[in-house]
Design an enzyme around this catalytic site. Structure first.
Site, mmCIF file in Angstrom:
data_model
loop_
_atom_site.group_PDB
_atom_site.id
_atom_site.type_symbol
_atom_site.label_atom_id
_atom_site.label_comp_id
_atom_site.label_asym_id
_atom_site.label_seq_id
_atom_site.Cartn_x
_atom_site.Cartn_y
_atom_site.Cartn_z
ATOM 1 N N VAL B 18 0.766 -1.353 -0.252
ATOM 2 C CA VAL B 18 0.049 -0.114 0.107
ATOM 3 C C VAL B 18 0.900 1.178 -0.027
ATOM 4 C CG1 VAL B 18 -1.855 1.368 1.170
ATOM 5 C CG2 VAL B 18 -1.684 -1.002 1.030
ATOM 6 N N HIS B 51 4.936 -11.794 3.478
ATOM 7 C CA HIS B 51 4.348 -13.335 3.659
ATOM 8 C C HIS B 51 3.280 -13.722 2.536
ATOM 9 C CE1 HIS B 51 1.068 -12.790 6.460
ATOM 10 N NE2 HIS B 51 2.038 -12.013 7.010
ATOM 11 N N HIS B 224 -3.844 -15.966 9.641
ATOM 12 C CA HIS B 224 -4.110 -16.829 8.574
ATOM 13 C C HIS B 224 -2.912 -17.797 8.347
ATOM 14 C CE1 HIS B 224 -4.625 -17.957 4.662
ATOM 15 N NE2 HIS B 224 -3.620 -17.391 3.962
ATOM 16 N N TYR B 255 -7.296 -22.757 0.298
ATOM 17 C CA TYR B 255 -6.921 -22.779 -1.208
ATOM 18 C C TYR B 255 -5.546 -23.589 -1.254
ATOM 19 C CZ TYR B 255 -3.552 -19.028 0.829
ATOM 20 O OH TYR B 255 -2.665 -18.417 1.653
ATOM 21 N N ASP B 546 -26.804 12.220 -0.717
ATOM 22 C CA ASP B 546 -27.817 13.057 -0.812
ATOM 23 C C ASP B 546 -28.519 12.856 0.531
ATOM 24 O OD1 ASP B 546 -28.765 10.015 -0.760
ATOM 25 O OD2 ASP B 546 -30.595 10.728 -1.586
ATOM 26 N N THR B 548 -31.547 15.463 3.409
ATOM 27 C CA THR B 548 -32.324 16.773 3.587
ATOM 28 C C THR B 548 -31.760 17.774 4.523
ATOM 29 O OG1 THR B 548 -33.354 15.617 5.262
ATOM 30 C CG2 THR B 548 -34.484 15.179 3.207
ATOM 31 N N TYR B 648 -39.141 15.186 14.679
ATOM 32 C CA TYR B 648 -37.800 15.246 15.447
ATOM 33 C C TYR B 648 -38.038 15.481 16.997
ATOM 34 C CZ TYR B 648 -35.944 15.261 10.739
ATOM 35 O OH TYR B 648 -35.941 14.738 9.440
#
Lengths: 67, 836
Positions: B18, B51, B224, B255, B546, B548, B648
């Site tokens: 990264v 790794h 892992h 895998y 989006d 209000t 509200y």
């Protein structure tokens, strides 16, 4: 025929820095894991040699707690 | 050795995939004076990259992750470090075969070539796989392996060649200085570095680094397990690192990946083993590297047996032994998405963490673009680190959720699947009443939200087949026909909806109007008491949100937005504030209760003496009203297309108002209505778009069909690109479609859930002006229409009302018809019901 029992102990791998547990009474193996020590590998090899010389067996035994 | 510079424009901490990708893209985008540091040596400083098994399967159900992966594969190929091997995801069970059919949908939707194949297809390429163990497989020819360390080196070198980058290895960060909310300095073992911007790209160490600056990167290091077995004669017969396809044994969560003469076997099946970042060993303490911890064989034994079942001749070959075995550390997050973006706690402190090899370069590019322009080409809002609420940043939450999700890495996860742990963390004030009504709670942002109410089961008898029951287990999992019954009752009488999960914040101060006007698309210079519904755009004219906005006073606006993305929305407003305006979070101060339906005015009228007539309280206005001695802010809007209000209410009075509304509405048959109606059925019938589904950074107002006749003169973020979008032909058009026939080949009726590809009636692929394939952004029942509705962006020439197309669901085609090619609702198109 010679049957050989080799008693070995799991020891911390010392490839990394050797760390002690918080109470400094034992080696902390969290980061390095455990392995068979070089001396005990020799013992296993000797046992195999002795046993195979006359058709016997070599058995390796190690004990540990569940923790 | 390079000495540590005393200052930099940007410091990137971490030289894994990264950090390396990031410095490359920053340099490419014109950044200079970049310093990259790592505590380890190069090219492998000892983090998770070092790794990694380095293989890439591109298909993911998440569009965001799939796009990042496809971009990463393109970059790896450009760097010359990609080797294509092909890959199989094999199924041992019929349930998995069905999941693979669903993966075909995602592959088609994201434009990735894949095929469902027989066991014979697999053994033709992998002769040592036992074909009797599997029922079939999902074949992705483009799967491959990469050299992620080499890629990193090349990327650092490209940045250095531009004169943009100084790399300092074996330098550890000791602290970070924050002054007046901004990052100022990184203190290292090589000296201090003054910096305008600091990016934490430290994978499993990231939380520890962020903590030094008082910020949170909520991820956890997790194990892992991976072993490497060899030499395997079948593999040595062919040259090179990889010549056999990679196998994901999906049902055992394992895998098998060839690596030269060895086979790497990795697992996501073992018990979750979580670590703490501060307990990761140092380089000196570690036997291999800090992220390659001692292998715990007992956790792996069952997986090894299963791998042996699948490939007995190869993994059990004479002379093959385990060469290498680790408990490798990687980063897991509470919701599975990466941690990208500027931290909300500290200006100038960015996170680029919890990223897999398959997404690394794509993330590097996206974050670099985000740092440069304020947005990225690929929408990454699901990964925005600003998305979290405080409780989600806690260690307990992160550990609990990752503990639960680890074994789902290869799992079959229903799109609506709920978490089992860390529930009940945010409770609406009317929670007890909801429980009493048999609410079935779904979680959003920690809030427990009723999806439907068991107490409404009686309505099923009332409405019969109009509730559109679903017979297939998958289609009806995490669903109930009660949702549709509540919908019909709301449209016929009235419903009360708990909307406590809304994020609410006020923009206040003398410059409040300027702040809102400059941030939202709609005209915000409106009279007090006006409510506006508006998109928020980024600088390239893509949707940022989006929401209000209510104008409460000359110097106060209240912004109401969805809970899921609310904190990121709040950060967006904060980041765009002019002097003289502030943002105040009100989320925990107010609950919101929706009351909608033809009887809504009658019901509310029984509780208040205020004038709530159509003329006295017009649509899109708000004001305080009194319900007895309780003052509430009422807003006359609707996301379900009915007459009514959002109320509200101060949190502590929410339970009382909830009860009052039900008491007042009893004679009219008012029912509690869950989010199943609010978020899906009511909304879809009205053609309302939802952020994160129809709307995201890659979509425009014009494509979404919600452009207003005029654009305000005042400047706002995204105005210029928006004007350009209006002047051009759209590349895609958001349409609403109906499913014309639900009958599957097996005779049962199937109901799409979202994410499925839209094709021609003959099953041919469609491509829009962006080069994308159309897919279902939202799907759901429209009980008032008796139809199942889909929304999808179509190529403009296909976006014609009446056009006959097809949707692919579980590898079968179902006929669909375009019913709207703009925002015109299919239900009550003239919006008469909202006016009441």
């Amino acid at each position: 025929m010679t049957n050989v029992l080799v008693c070995i102990k799991r020891v911390p791998d010392t490839l990394g820095e050797v760390l002690l547990t918080a109470d400094e009474q034992a080696v902390d193996a969290r980061f390095v894991g455990c392995t068979v020590s070089a001396h005990e590998n020799c013992a296993v090899e000797l046992a195999v040699r002795v046993a195979s010389a006359d058709g016997g067996t070599a058995t390796v035994l190690s004990l540990r707690s569940d923790a | 050795m390079v000495s540590t510079p005393a200052g930099a424009r940007v410091v990137v901490i971490g030289a894994g995939i990264v950090g390396n990708s990031l410095v490359h893209h920053l340099a490419r985008l014109g950044w200079r004076d970049i310093v990259q540091i790592d505590k380890g040596p190069l090219p492998n400083p000892g983090g998770s990259t070092g790794h990694a098994s380095n293989f890439i399967f591109p298909v993911d159900h998440s569009r965001e992750l799939a796009d990042l992966t496809l971009d990463s594969m393109r970059q790896y190929k450009e760097l010359g470090v990609f080797t294509e091997s092909g890959g199989y995801e094999v199924a041992r069970t019929e349930e998995r075969m069905e999941e693979l059919r669903r993966r075909m949908s995602s592959a088609r939707a994201w434009g990735i070539e894949t095929e469902l194949v027989t066991p014979d297809h697999v053994v033709a390429r992998i002769p040592f796989l036992d074909k009797d163990r599997i029922l079939g497989a999902f074949w992705t020819p483009s799967v491959g392996v990469v050299d992620s360390l080499r890629a990193g080196t090349l990327m650092r070198e490209s940045a250095m060649a531009l004169g943009a980058l100084t790399v300092v290895s074996t330098v550890e960060v000791l602290g970070m200085d924050v002054e007046q909310g901004r990052i100022r300095r990184v203190c290292t073992t090589g000296g201090d570095i003054e910096a305008e911007i600091v990016v934490i790209a430290c994978g499993v160490w990231s939380p520890k680094l962020a903590g030094m600056a008082g910020a949170a990167i909520p991820l956890t290091p997790a194990v892992h397990q991976m072993i490497s077995v060899g030499p395997i004669p079948q593999l040595t017969e062919r040259p090179g690192e990889i010549s056999f396809p990679i196998v994901r044994d999906m049902d055992t969560f394992c895998y098998e990946r060839q690596h030269g003469a060895d086979m790497e076997v990795g697992s996501y099946a073992h018990r979750p083993i979580l670590h703490d970042p501060q307990d990761i060993p140092s380089i000196e303490q570690a036997r291999l590297s800090p992220t390659e911890l001692p292998f715990t064989a007992s956790d792996f034994d069952p997986q090894l047996e299963q791998a042996l079942e699948l490939m007995p001749d190869a993994l059990g070959a004479e002379g093959a032994e385990i060469h290498y075995a680790i408990n490798g550390l990687l980063s897991l997050t509470p919701d599975g998405a990466p941690m990208l973006g500027e931290t909300p706690e500290v200006k100038g402190l960015w996170s680029a963490a919890a990223v897999w090899i398959k997404e690394g370069p794509g993330v590097g590019r996206a974050v670099a673009e985000w740092m440069t322009h304020g947005h990225s080409e690929i929408d990454v809002h699901h990964s925005d680190i600003a998305r979290f609420y405080p409780h989600q940043r806690t260690r307990a939450h992160v550990r609990s959720r990752t503990n639960e999700s680890f074994n789902k890495t290869y799992g079959i996860v229903h799109p609506s699947e709920q978490w089992a742990h860390e529930r009940g963390k945010r409770l609406a004030p009317m929670h007890a009443a909801e429980r009493e009504a048999g609410a079935v709670f779904f979680e959003t942002a920690g809030w427990e939200r009723p999806m439907w109410y068991a107490s409404n089961e009686l309505l099923l008898g009332e409405y019969g087949d109009a509730v559109m029951p679903r017979e297939h287990e998958w289609d009806s999992r995490w669903w109930s026909p009660i949702i549709n019954a509540e919908h019909l009752a709301m449209r016929e009488r009235a419903g009360v909806v708990d909307l406590s999960a809304f994020a609410i914040f006020d923009v206040v101060g003398p410059a409040a109007a300027q702040a809102v006007q400059g941030t939202v698309v709609a005209q915000a210079d409106v009279a007090e008491g006006r409510v506006i519904y508006t998109p928020v755009l980024d600088a390239k004219g893509g949707f940022r949100s989006d929401l209000t906005v209510m104008r409460l006073a000359h110097d106060r606006y209240r912004v109401v937005t969805g809970g899921l993305h609310g904190m990121a929305d709040m950060k967006w407003f904060v980041d765009h504030l002019p002097a003289g305006a502030q943002v105040v979070d009100q989320t925990s101060a107010f609950t919101t209760i929706g009351l909608w339906g033809p009887k809504a005015r009658d019901i509310l009228g029984r509780l208040t003496d205020d004038d709530i007539s159509h003329t006295g309280f017009p649509f899109l206005t708000c004001r305080g009203i009194e319900l007895g001695s309780i003052g509430v802010l009422a807003s006359r809007i609707s996301y379900v297309g009915e007459l009514g209000w959002e109320l509200y209410v101060p949190m502590e009075q929410g339970a009382r108002v909830w009860d009052l509304l039900h008491e007042a509405g009893r004679s009219d048959g008012v029912v509690p209505v869950g989010i199943g109606v609010y978020g899906t059925t009511g909304r879809l019938e009205k053609g309302y778009r939802a952020f994160g589904f129809e709307l995201d950074g890659e979509r425009t107002i014009v494509e979404a069909g919600t452009a207003r006749p005029k654009v305000k003169n005042a400047d706002f973020v995204g105005r210029e690109p928006y004007l350009a979008q209006r002047a051009a032909e759209p590349a895609a058009v958001l349409c609403t479609l109906t499913v014309d026939d639900h009958t599957s080949a097996g005779g049962g009726r199937r109901y799409m859930l979202g994410g499925e590809p839209i094709l021609t009636r003959d099953g041919d692929v469609l491509i829009d002006g962006h080069g994308h394939h159309p897919y279902v952004t939202s799907a759901g029942s429209a009980p008032s229409l008796g139809k199942h509705l889909l929304m999808a962006y179509l190529p403009p020439d296909q976006a014609v009302v009446g056009n006959a197309l097809a949707v692919s669901y579980m590898e079968e085609l179902y006929p669909v018809t375009v019913r709207a090619n703009d925002a015109t609702p299919l239900f009550d198109p003239a919006n008469e019901r909202i006016r009441g």
